[in-house]
Design an enzyme around this catalytic site. Structure first.
Site, PDB file in Angstrom:
ATOM      1  N   TYR A 280      56.903  59.614  20.206  1.00 46.04           N
ATOM      2  CA  TYR A 280      55.505  59.189  20.348  1.00 46.04           C
ATOM      3  C   TYR A 280      55.358  57.800  20.941  1.00 46.04           C
ATOM      4  O   TYR A 280      54.346  57.505  21.548  1.00 46.04           O
ATOM      5  CB  TYR A 280      54.781  59.399  19.020  1.00 46.04           C
ATOM      6  N   LYS A 281      56.391  56.956  20.852  1.00 48.81           N
ATOM      7  CA  LYS A 281      56.288  55.729  21.643  1.00 48.81           C
ATOM      8  C   LYS A 281      57.604  55.403  22.355  1.00 48.81           C
ATOM      9  O   LYS A 281      57.728  55.610  23.541  1.00 48.81           O
ATOM     10  CB  LYS A 281      55.740  54.540  20.866  1.00 48.81           C
ATOM     11  N   TYR A 312      51.990  64.715   8.884  1.00 49.64           N
ATOM     12  CA  TYR A 312      52.127  64.236   7.506  1.00 49.64           C
ATOM     13  C   TYR A 312      52.251  65.398   6.509  1.00 49.64           C
ATOM     14  O   TYR A 312      52.510  65.179   5.329  1.00 49.64           O
ATOM     15  CB  TYR A 312      50.876  63.442   7.094  1.00 49.64           C
ATOM     16  N   HIS A 326      45.483  54.486   6.553  1.00 43.15           N
ATOM     17  CA  HIS A 326      45.860  54.376   7.979  1.00 43.15           C
ATOM     18  C   HIS A 326      44.875  53.441   8.665  1.00 43.15           C
ATOM     19  O   HIS A 326      43.748  53.270   8.198  1.00 43.15           O
ATOM     20  CB  HIS A 326      45.815  55.768   8.633  1.00 43.15           C
ATOM     21  N   GLY A 327      45.273  52.866   9.779  1.00 44.28           N
ATOM     22  CA  GLY A 327      44.342  52.092  10.608  1.00 44.28           C
ATOM     23  C   GLY A 327      43.359  53.051  11.269  1.00 44.28           C
ATOM     24  O   GLY A 327      43.664  54.231  11.444  1.00 44.28           O
ATOM     25  N   ASP A 328      42.197  52.536  11.656  1.00 43.54           N
ATOM     26  CA  ASP A 328      41.195  53.450  12.230  1.00 43.54           C
ATOM     27  C   ASP A 328      41.447  53.746  13.710  1.00 43.54           C
ATOM     28  O   ASP A 328      40.646  54.392  14.363  1.00 43.54           O
ATOM     29  CB  ASP A 328      39.779  52.907  12.012  1.00 43.54           C
ATOM     30  N   ASP A 329      42.597  53.294  14.225  1.00 42.65           N
ATOM     31  CA  ASP A 329      42.899  53.540  15.641  1.00 42.65           C
ATOM     32  C   ASP A 329      43.176  55.010  15.933  1.00 42.65           C
ATOM     33  O   ASP A 329      43.163  55.420  17.084  1.00 42.65           O
ATOM     34  CB  ASP A 329      44.106  52.698  16.090  1.00 42.65           C
ATOM     35  N   GLN A 335      46.313  60.627  18.690  1.00 38.17           N
ATOM     36  CA  GLN A 335      46.753  60.898  17.315  1.00 38.17           C
ATOM     37  C   GLN A 335      45.715  61.682  16.510  1.00 38.17           C
ATOM     38  O   GLN A 335      45.929  61.999  15.347  1.00 38.17           O
ATOM     39  CB  GLN A 335      47.042  59.581  16.602  1.00 38.17           C
ATOM     40  N   ASP A 441      74.249  62.630  51.417  1.00 40.53           N
ATOM     41  CA  ASP A 441      74.819  62.427  50.073  1.00 40.53           C
ATOM     42  C   ASP A 441      76.327  62.661  50.115  1.00 40.53           C
ATOM     43  O   ASP A 441      76.833  63.655  49.601  1.00 40.53           O
ATOM     44  CB  ASP A 441      74.103  63.411  49.119  1.00 40.53           C
TER      45      ASP A 441
HETATM   46  C1  SPV Z   1      72.356  64.282  42.366  1.00 41.07           C
HETATM   47  O1  SPV Z   1      71.188  64.261  41.974  1.00 41.07           O
HETATM   48  O2  SPV Z   1      72.753  63.506  43.228  1.00 41.07           O
HETATM   49  C2  SPV Z   1      73.316  65.229  41.802  1.00 41.07           C
HETATM   50  C3  SPV Z   1      72.809  66.455  41.199  1.00 41.07           C
HETATM   51  O3  SPV Z   1      74.473  64.978  41.886  1.00 41.07           O
HETATM   52  S1  SPV Z   1      72.865  67.693  42.370  1.00 41.07           S
HETATM   53  O4  SPV Z   1      72.145  67.225  43.534  1.00 41.07           O
HETATM   54  O5  SPV Z   1      72.310  68.881  41.795  1.00 41.07           O
HETATM   55  O6  SPV Z   1      74.267  67.873  42.736  1.00 41.07           O
HETATM   56 MG    MG Z   2      74.970  63.432  43.184  1.00 43.26          MG
END
Ligand code: SPV
Ligand code: MG
Length: 669
Positions: A280-281, A312, A326-329, A335, A441
């Protein structure tokens, strides 16, 4: 404000109980007398000046007050003719000490804290009355008109309410009444109630009727009253109050609300689990076990218990507290569903919800901001992934390739079922980092540049980072990478068991890719673990056997070997739409290894929900490239639209105003 307590009388209707001391010294519980209770509550209300009129057994009373050793300043004023006059004369005797706002009460009055709090907090002068209690025959009744008390006495029945001699009087109203009291006493009218003087004011003192309904506010005139009041007190003192805390830092605002809650009964504090807080946070800085200790050591906390979920319900049904504070927030906002459920569970057994105004004091916001800033520091950020894994079982990570996408991962929240859903961590993908630079890549973007991307992200965010380390490069280089990543505050590096010119896995066998040997890759993992300096940093071994169509057995053999070599987690990848080979891998791996985290990148096999993966035994779900794939078509479309129309007007409708984009950017770190 001063308290004025009238204790001159004989209390003869109490019989033997008042043979040796005044009525106010009668015990009403095993640890308190009427007076000691009044003094405690007066003190809690922030009043430290007390004027007590005495008469009967005055020496005993003065000694008693002093023996209580309270941080109160007492003024005792004896009415020398207490046995021939009424308390109007006692007040007259004390008049020179009563030049302030006055909290006036009879010495035989027993009331609960809330009554006093309401009287003290009342914006004007007031007298406590009850619209729900029956009119007493012999005791005080107040005639109430338009909310104001116009007459007080035992003889009024018309437009009257049961009333008790507990007043909060503002100086100007009190002065008018006190002058009338003096006039009465100076003309010999000393055997009447002080209220007889009030009744002659014709509303000149503006005293509001403060309706306290069924709250305890009763005088003790005789042993029967004493029995009834003592029983009510016993019930009040056994009331339980429940509060739930998610905070990992306790500041003055928390202590103030805890103190208020303690006044309502025995305080049970529910400490929200790390998992629920994270949902939740953010992941708490201080783990649940430590937060428990913090609350256990706050004076007056009756019990500290775990609250596993945001709801709860489970704890309310288990502990059945009389009151939830509880606070009134949470009256509005995300929530609200949690609050609605609390209201309905409380209604099922007659409990009550008490809400106090939420403190928006800027100093608490500053503490919060400082805590957030700490979360960004490498040593604090690094260990949080591991703690989240322990707490939540399943962690999600979204791809970020620059500061802006980092901010989107950091800040995007969806409110659902009373909780706030957000990504737990960030994935610095080789594919997206390269693509953002317009490069393939293939480990072409060097580590120096990749680290720069990490820094762009860490400068503006706080969430843990999982770094795509490609093949990890040469073992001799990988050991340096590990240390650099640790210094940057990265939590996990994932390296894949490929060698030579790496290509992106989503190409599978369409391109030439070589898988590393188990021996080589295991040696790389071992070297990385040995180089690692911080205890929380994790090295995850990514297995490419399914991508390269080497079969399930090969994938499993490698997984177990890499864990043996020291891998902290295993990533198994597939580019099939059908999730069944991944499901089979998890099942077979988990049959032998229950603990090592399993990481998935469900880009192709994207139909399975996070909850389903968790149930099957997966621990980290990485959304590896969705932000990049969302931005590219949007940018292309904008570019095409402008080219088609030779101007930007047509494109405007598909664009976000820059002022909205700027909102994402932190003003200061
Ligand atoms: C990337 O995000 O660079 C990964 C995951 O290596 S994948 O592209 O699925 O290979
Ligand atoms: Mg990769």
């Amino acid at each position: 404000m001063k308290a004025l307590i009238l204790n001159s009388g004989l209390g003869s209707r109490m019989g033997v109980l008042t043979s040796e001391h005044p009525k106010c010294m009668t015990e009403i519980s095993h640890h308190e007398t009427i007076l000691s209770r009044q003094l405690r509550l007066v003190m809690d209300a922030g009043i430290d000046e007390v004027v007590i009129t005495t008469g009967y057994c005055d020496g005993v009373l003065v000694d008693y007050c002093q023996s209580l050793d309270l941080p109160l300043h007492f003024t005792f004023v004896k009415n020398p003719v207490y046995d021939q006059t009424n308390y109007i004369y006692s007040i007259y005797c004390a008049r020179e000490y009563l030049d302030d706002d006055i909290l006036l009460m009879h010495g035989d009055l027993v009331f609960e804290q809330e009554v006093l709090d309401r009287a003290v907090a009342f914006p004007g002068s007031c007298m406590t009355v009850s619209s729900t209690l029956p009119l007493p025959e012999k005791d005080f009744k107040a005639v109430v008109k338009d909310g104001f008390v116009t007459k007080v006495g035992i003889e009024f029945y018309n437009e009257a309410m049961e009333a008790q001699a507990l007043y909060k009087l503002q100086k100007e109203d009190w002065k008018v009444w006190l002058n009338k009291i003096s006039e009465f006493c100076e003309t010999g009218r000393t055997k009447v109630y002080a209220e007889n003087a009030l009744n002659e004011l014709d509303g000149a003192a503006n005293i509001h009727a403060l309706d306290v309904g069924n709250l305890l506010c009763s005088e003790v005139d005789n042993p029967e009253d004493l029995a009834v009041v003592s029983a009510r007190l016993k019930e009040i003192e056994s009331r339980t109050v429940y509060m739930c805390f998610a905070s990992d830092i306790i500041h003055g605002g928390h202590i103030a609300i805890i103190k208020k809650a303690q006044k309502l009964g025995r305080l049970i504090i529910g400490v929200l689990s790390d998992e629920a807080v994270a949902s939740y946070k953010r992941m708490p800085l201080v783990p649940e076990s430590e937060r428990r200790v913090m609350f256990e050591n706050i004076a007056g906390v009756y019990k500290v218990v775990d609250q596993k979920k945001l709801s709860y319900k489970e704890n309310l049904e288990k502990y059945r507290p009389d009151i939830v504070v509880h606070g009134d927030d949470w009256v509005t906002g995300f929530q609200r569903p949690i609050r609605d459920e609390v209201v309905s569970v409380l209604a099922s057994y007659g409990g009550k919800l008490v809400e106090y105004p939420y403190s928006s004091d800027p100093k608490y916001a500053e503490i919060d901001a400082r805590t957030r800033a700490d979360l960004a520091m490498p040593d604090i950020r690094r260990g949080r992934l591991k703690r989240m894994l322990d707490a939540k079982g399943l962690v999600t990570a979204m791809e970020a390739h620059d500061g802006l996408t980092g901010l989107i991962v950091e800040k995007t929240v969806v409110y659902q079922d009373g909780g706030a859903h957000q990504f737990d961590a960030m994935w610095v993908s080789s594919l997206c980092d390269s693509t953002a630079k317009g490069k393939p890549d293939i480990e072409l973007v060097d580590m120096t540049s990749r680290f720069r991307t990490i820094e762009d992200i860490t400068e503006v965010t706080t969430k843990p980072i999982i770094f795509d380390g490609d093949t990890g490069g040469k073992t001799e280089h990988f050991v340096y990478t590990v240390r650099s990543l640790e210094r940057l505050g990265v939590s996990m590096v994932i390296i894949e068991d490929k060698t030579g010119l790496k290509k992106n896995s989503l190409f599978g066998t369409e391109v030439v890719q070589t898988q590393d040997s188990i021996e080589n890759f295991s040696a790389k993992i071992r070297a990385g673990k040995k180089a690692q300096r911080t205890k929380e940093f994790m090295i995850c071994a990514r297995i490419e056997s399914l991508i390269l169509e080497q079969g399930m057995e090969d994938a499993l053999t490698r997984a177990f070997a890499f864990v043996e070599a020291g891998a902290d987690a295993i990533m198994i990848h597939s580019r099939k739409k059908d999730p069944s080979e991944i499901e089979e891998f998890i099942e077979k791996f988990r049959a032998k290894d229950k603990a090592t985290p399993i990481v998935l990148v469900p880009t192709s096999f994207n139909s399975v929900t996070e909850e389903e993966w968790k149930e099957r035994g997966a621990n980290i779900i990485i959304y590896a490239n969705q932000l990049m794939r969302a931005e590219v078509p949007a940018m292309q479309k904008a570019a095409e639209t402008i080219l088609e129309h030779h101007r930007a007007e047509e494109c405007d409708a598909m664009l976000m105003p820059f002022k909205d984009i700027i909102r994402l950017i932190p003003e200061e770190m």
